[in-house]
Design an enzyme around this catalytic site. Structure first.
Site, mmCIF file in Angstrom:
data_model
loop_
_atom_site.group_PDB
_atom_site.id
_atom_site.type_symbol
_atom_site.label_atom_id
_atom_site.label_comp_id
_atom_site.label_asym_id
_atom_site.label_seq_id
_atom_site.Cartn_x
_atom_site.Cartn_y
_atom_site.Cartn_z
ATOM 1 N N ASP A 8 0.810 -1.269 0.000
ATOM 2 C CA ASP A 8 -0.018 -0.099 -0.078
ATOM 3 C C ASP A 8 0.856 1.273 -0.056
ATOM 4 O O ASP A 8 2.107 0.928 -0.209
ATOM 5 C CB ASP A 8 -0.874 -0.055 1.318
ATOM 6 C CG ASP A 8 -0.326 0.154 2.455
ATOM 7 O OD1 ASP A 8 0.998 0.161 2.723
ATOM 8 O OD2 ASP A 8 -1.177 0.342 3.515
ATOM 9 N N CYS A 67 3.274 -3.198 4.062
ATOM 10 C CA CYS A 67 2.377 -2.016 4.371
ATOM 11 C C CYS A 67 2.956 -1.407 5.503
ATOM 12 O O CYS A 67 4.100 -1.664 6.036
ATOM 13 C CB CYS A 67 0.737 -2.618 4.600
ATOM 14 S SG CYS A 67 0.695 -3.683 6.070
ATOM 15 N N THR A 69 2.687 -1.861 8.829
ATOM 16 C CA THR A 69 3.110 -2.784 9.860
ATOM 17 C C THR A 69 3.460 -4.153 9.254
ATOM 18 O O THR A 69 4.312 -4.976 9.912
ATOM 19 C CB THR A 69 1.992 -3.143 10.837
ATOM 20 O OG1 THR A 69 0.956 -3.739 10.148
ATOM 21 C CG2 THR A 69 1.595 -1.954 11.697
ATOM 22 N N HIS A 100 10.939 -24.257 7.752
ATOM 23 C CA HIS A 100 10.026 -24.808 8.586
ATOM 24 C C HIS A 100 8.679 -24.850 8.049
ATOM 25 O O HIS A 100 7.979 -25.732 8.225
ATOM 26 C CB HIS A 100 10.063 -24.599 10.171
ATOM 27 C CG HIS A 100 11.408 -25.181 10.734
ATOM 28 N ND1 HIS A 100 11.372 -25.305 12.171
ATOM 29 C CD2 HIS A 100 12.359 -25.845 10.310
ATOM 30 C CE1 HIS A 100 12.522 -25.597 12.357
ATOM 31 N NE2 HIS A 100 13.187 -25.919 11.432
ATOM 32 N N HIS A 135 8.502 -31.286 8.763
ATOM 33 C CA HIS A 135 7.826 -30.138 8.642
ATOM 34 C C HIS A 135 6.859 -30.223 7.582
ATOM 35 O O HIS A 135 6.013 -29.339 7.662
ATOM 36 C CB HIS A 135 8.918 -28.913 8.486
ATOM 37 C CG HIS A 135 9.941 -28.926 9.589
ATOM 38 N ND1 HIS A 135 9.656 -28.509 10.643
ATOM 39 C CD2 HIS A 135 11.419 -29.135 9.244
ATOM 40 C CE1 HIS A 135 10.720 -28.496 11.546
ATOM 41 N NE2 HIS A 135 11.912 -28.991 10.813
#
Ligand code: RB5
Length: 155
Positions: A8, A67, A69, A100, A135
């Site tokens: 964004d 973005c 965060t 993993h 995994h």
């Protein structure tokens, strides 16, 4: 390796920096928008979705989304089937998310980390290989959850 990028407005500047960084290392980079850091009315789910759909369709091998965060855009990307998008703020988690969790997308917060740290995170992510074995079983369990609820939505 072909990498799709999405952000964004908050992530445009870091996205362009990282695209340049990876291009110099020989990666092919595709920008799925936003292209305008001043467009403060844009919505991060649009770009998380576009980039994740490109990964899902195989247009690109992996995706990087950014973005403010890294949280909102990763949530949107993870709603696309087959996407495992991890928010990382340091290189160890970025490496482990591939080794993993077989992450096929990396998310970062442009308001959380600086440019140089972001480059080390990208290096860790793209330098890692899925370990498989035990995994793989766990990643399949995640896919099972996705398939269960897409076939039988909860009322
Ligand atoms: C936009 O201001 C901000 O909310 C967005 O970039 C992101 O941080 C959301 O998770």
């Amino acid at each position: 390796m072909k990498v799709g990028f999405g952000s964004d407005h908050a992530g445009v500047e870091l996205k362009l920096t990282l695209m340049e960084y990876l291009k110099e290392k020989g990666y092919e980079c595709v920008d799925y928008g936003n292209y305008d850091a001043n467009d403060r009315n844009d919505d991060y789910p649009v770009y998380g979705r576009k980039t994740a759909e490109a990964v899902m369709r195989g247009e690109v091998d992996k995706g990087v989304v950014i973005c403010g965060t890294g949280v909102g855009i990763s949530l949107a990307a993870n709603k696309v089937p087959g996407i495992r998008c991890c928010v990382c703020s340091e290189p160890y988690s970025a490496r482990m998310s591939v080794e993993h969790n077989n992450a096929n997308m990396l998310s970062m917060g442009a308001r959380v980390i600086g440019r140089e740290l972001a480059k080390t995170i990208v290096d860790a992510f793209f330098g890692a290989t899925f370990e498989g074995g035990r995994h793989a079983r766990r990643v399949e369990m995640i896919t099972d959850i996705e398939e269960t609820y897409s076939k039988n939505p909860v009322d």
